[in-house]
Write an enzyme that holds these catalytic residues in place. Structure first.
Site, mmCIF file in Angstrom:
data_model
loop_
_atom_site.group_PDB
_atom_site.id
_atom_site.type_symbol
_atom_site.label_atom_id
_atom_site.label_comp_id
_atom_site.label_asym_id
_atom_site.label_seq_id
_atom_site.Cartn_x
_atom_site.Cartn_y
_atom_site.Cartn_z
ATOM 1 N N GLU A 123 24.084 28.265 4.777
ATOM 2 C CA GLU A 123 22.776 27.610 4.671
ATOM 3 C C GLU A 123 22.734 26.862 3.344
ATOM 4 O O GLU A 123 23.112 27.404 2.302
ATOM 5 C CB GLU A 123 21.672 28.660 4.719
ATOM 6 N N TYR B 28 14.140 14.955 -3.817
ATOM 7 C CA TYR B 28 15.390 14.787 -3.087
ATOM 8 C C TYR B 28 16.293 13.687 -3.628
ATOM 9 O O TYR B 28 17.415 13.522 -3.161
ATOM 10 C CB TYR B 28 15.082 14.510 -1.601
ATOM 11 N N ALA C 230 12.597 22.140 7.308
ATOM 12 C CA ALA C 230 11.355 22.862 7.631
ATOM 13 C C ALA C 230 11.573 23.974 8.656
ATOM 14 O O ALA C 230 10.832 24.957 8.657
ATOM 15 C CB ALA C 230 10.296 21.888 8.131
ATOM 16 N N PRO D 208 14.828 18.531 10.257
ATOM 17 C CA PRO D 208 13.822 17.476 10.236
ATOM 18 C C PRO D 208 13.603 16.842 8.870
ATOM 19 O O PRO D 208 13.680 17.500 7.839
ATOM 20 C CB PRO D 208 12.543 18.182 10.717
ATOM 21 N N ASN D 209 13.347 15.558 8.938
ATOM 22 C CA ASN D 209 12.984 14.705 7.813
ATOM 23 C C ASN D 209 14.140 14.369 6.880
ATOM 24 O O ASN D 209 13.978 13.556 5.983
ATOM 25 C CB ASN D 209 11.804 15.290 7.018
ATOM 26 N N HIS E 241 20.316 23.972 0.905
ATOM 27 C CA HIS E 241 19.076 23.240 0.678
ATOM 28 C C HIS E 241 19.260 22.367 -0.547
ATOM 29 O O HIS E 241 19.782 22.830 -1.570
ATOM 30 C CB HIS E 241 17.889 24.184 0.461
ATOM 31 N N ASN F 250 21.495 22.739 6.901
ATOM 32 C CA ASN F 250 20.260 22.549 6.146
ATOM 33 C C ASN F 250 19.147 22.519 7.187
ATOM 34 O O ASN F 250 18.887 21.484 7.791
ATOM 35 C CB ASN F 250 20.269 21.260 5.333
ATOM 36 N N ARG G 64 9.350 26.183 -4.855
ATOM 37 C CA ARG G 64 8.393 25.207 -4.300
ATOM 38 C C ARG G 64 7.170 25.916 -3.730
ATOM 39 O O ARG G 64 6.854 27.033 -4.129
ATOM 40 C CB ARG G 64 9.115 24.351 -3.260
ATOM 41 N N ARG H 137 11.791 9.716 1.272
ATOM 42 C CA ARG H 137 10.859 10.843 1.201
ATOM 43 C C ARG H 137 11.011 11.587 -0.127
ATOM 44 O O ARG H 137 12.096 12.043 -0.476
ATOM 45 C CB ARG H 137 11.146 11.807 2.348
#
Length: 154
Positions: free
Chosen positions: A107, A29, A83, A16-17, A109, A80, A116, A24
């Site tokens: 995985e 990012y 969330a 998502p996103n 990111h 990735n 964070r 964003r």
């Protein structure tokens, strides 16, 4: 274990996103878009001699379905989970199906979740993944593709 000779593609799945890349939180990012990521991953795949298909969805069910498809087609995954990383046990179960049949699952990111907010520090995917790459921006995807191909050659 799936071997390199048996694999024609790697699927890059974004949660998502990530369709909002470039809009964003550019301070986290960057300004590059999902289309920029797609182009970079395609190029990196060509350099590795493998097709790369980049997907993105805000739907947990769709992402899980893509994981099932990867198992059925014996396709390595660069994931990735965004969330979904922190709470999607459904995605974790689907990811386990990938690694249970010895298909590489890397995985990735863009940012470093450990640096964070507190809720981002826990991943339900990391314990299942073949490996995890964080905090390297889009370059992390290149490293993840390299790692997936390397895992096929072991």
């Amino acid at each position: 274990m799936v071997k390199r000779a048996e694999v024609s593609k790697i699927v890059v799945i974004n949660g998502p996103n990530l369709g909002r890349l470039g809009v964003r939180e550019p301070e986290i990012y960057g300004s590059a878009t999902l289309e920029d990521l797609r182009a970079a991953c395609t190029q990196w795949g060509q350099e590795l001699g493998i097709n790369v298909e980049v997907r993105q969805s805000d739907s947990e069910a769709e992402v899980i379905g893509w994981m099932h498809q990867a198992v059925d087609e014996k396709t390595p995954v660069v994931l990735n989970p965004a969330a979904f990383t922190h709470y999607s046990y459904g995605l974790a179960d689907a990811a386990a199906q990938v690694t249970d049949v010895h298909i590489p699952l890397i995985e990735v990111h863009i940012s470093n979740p450990a640096g964070r907010e507190a809720f981002r520090k826990h991943s339900v995917i990391s314990p299942i993944a073949t490996g995890t790459i964080t905090g390297m921006g889009f370059y992390g995807y290149k490293l993840a593709l390299d790692a997936a191909v390397h895992a096929l050659e072991d």
